[in-house]
Motif scaffolding. Sequence first.
Motif, PDB file in Angstrom:
ATOM      1  N   THR A 121       0.830  -1.205   0.000  1.00 17.03           N
ATOM      2  CA  THR A 121       0.000   0.000   0.000  1.00 17.03           C
ATOM      3  C   THR A 121       0.866   1.258   0.000  1.00 17.03           C
ATOM      4  O   THR A 121       0.556   2.232  -0.695  1.00 17.03           O
ATOM      5  N   ASP A 122       1.947   1.243   0.766  1.00 15.89           N
ATOM      6  CA  ASP A 122       2.842   2.410   0.801  1.00 15.89           C
ATOM      7  C   ASP A 122       3.477   2.669  -0.561  1.00 15.89           C
ATOM      8  O   ASP A 122       3.596   3.823  -0.991  1.00 15.89           O
ATOM      9  N   GLU A 123       3.895   1.606  -1.240  1.00 20.30           N
ATOM     10  CA  GLU A 123       4.489   1.768  -2.561  1.00 20.30           C
ATOM     11  C   GLU A 123       3.465   2.307  -3.564  1.00 20.30           C
ATOM     12  O   GLU A 123       3.786   3.161  -4.394  1.00 20.30           O
ATOM     13  N   LYS A 124       2.234   1.818  -3.475  1.00 24.05           N
ATOM     14  CA  LYS A 124       1.175   2.319  -4.362  1.00 24.05           C
ATOM     15  C   LYS A 124       0.923   3.806  -4.113  1.00 24.05           C
ATOM     16  O   LYS A 124       0.796   4.589  -5.055  1.00 24.05           O
ATOM     17  N   ASP A 125       0.843   4.173  -2.824  1.00 25.56           N
ATOM     18  CA  ASP A 125       0.601   5.578  -2.485  1.00 25.56           C
ATOM     19  C   ASP A 125       1.737   6.462  -2.985  1.00 25.56           C
ATOM     20  O   ASP A 125       1.502   7.551  -3.511  1.00 25.56           O
ATOM     21  N   ALA A 126       2.970   6.002  -2.821  1.00 26.76           N
ATOM     22  CA  ALA A 126       4.123   6.779  -3.280  1.00 26.76           C
ATOM     23  C   ALA A 126       4.103   6.935  -4.801  1.00 26.76           C
ATOM     24  O   ALA A 126       4.365   8.025  -5.325  1.00 26.76           O
ATOM     25  N   LEU A 127       3.787   5.853  -5.512  1.00 25.01           N
ATOM     26  CA  LEU A 127       3.728   5.919  -6.977  1.00 25.01           C
ATOM     27  C   LEU A 127       2.598   6.841  -7.433  1.00 25.01           C
ATOM     28  O   LEU A 127       2.788   7.665  -8.341  1.00 25.01           O
ATOM     29  N   ASN A 128       1.452   6.750  -6.796  1.00 22.96           N
ATOM     30  CA  ASN A 128       0.328   7.625  -7.151  1.00 22.96           C
ATOM     31  C   ASN A 128       0.669   9.089  -6.876  1.00 22.96           C
ATOM     32  O   ASN A 128       0.313   9.972  -7.651  1.00 22.96           O
ATOM     33  N   GLN A 129       1.357   9.351  -5.781  1.00 20.27           N
ATOM     34  CA  GLN A 129       1.744  10.722  -5.457  1.00 20.27           C
ATOM     35  C   GLN A 129       2.729  11.269  -6.483  1.00 20.27           C
ATOM     36  O   GLN A 129       2.633  12.421  -6.903  1.00 20.27           O
TER      37      GLN A 129
END
Length: 159
Positions: free
Chosen positions: A140-148
């Motif tokens: 989830t953290d990696e997804k959030d970072a990529l989306n940001q």
Amino acid sequence: SLPMIDRNWDVGISLSYPIFGKTQRTINKGQTKIQLAQLETSNTDLDQKLELGVKSGIYDLISSSTNIDFSDVAEESAVKNFEIVQDNYKHGTVNIVTLIDAQQAALQAKLGYVISIYDYMVSHLRLEYSLGKFSMFMSTDEKDALNQRFVDYKAAIAE
């Protein structure tokens, strides 16, 4: 009596020195330098193609996102129009042909909206493929970072 021993002996020494050896080594060295330069060029070309693929994927994703917004507005308008035409048909102010045309336009708009969502999903998967990372395998953290990062890049482009 002893047998006769052959007293003729032959001794020889052979020495060879390649006259053209240095030339061959020079040719091999030159070929190696050319091959190294070709590999460096191929590496640079691959880097540029990868960067172009990622940028193209980002632009496709932005375009697909915009198309979803436009298709949504078009669908809402077509459905409202169909409801108005349907109401008018109930009151006898429009004929059946107009009603069917409005219904078909509403269905086409809904289909366009669904297709725009599909196109967005395809663009998203192509971008992930270009990046070499798929969101289904990310935390989830990696997804959030990529989306940001994507949102930041999209904002930078808009400026």
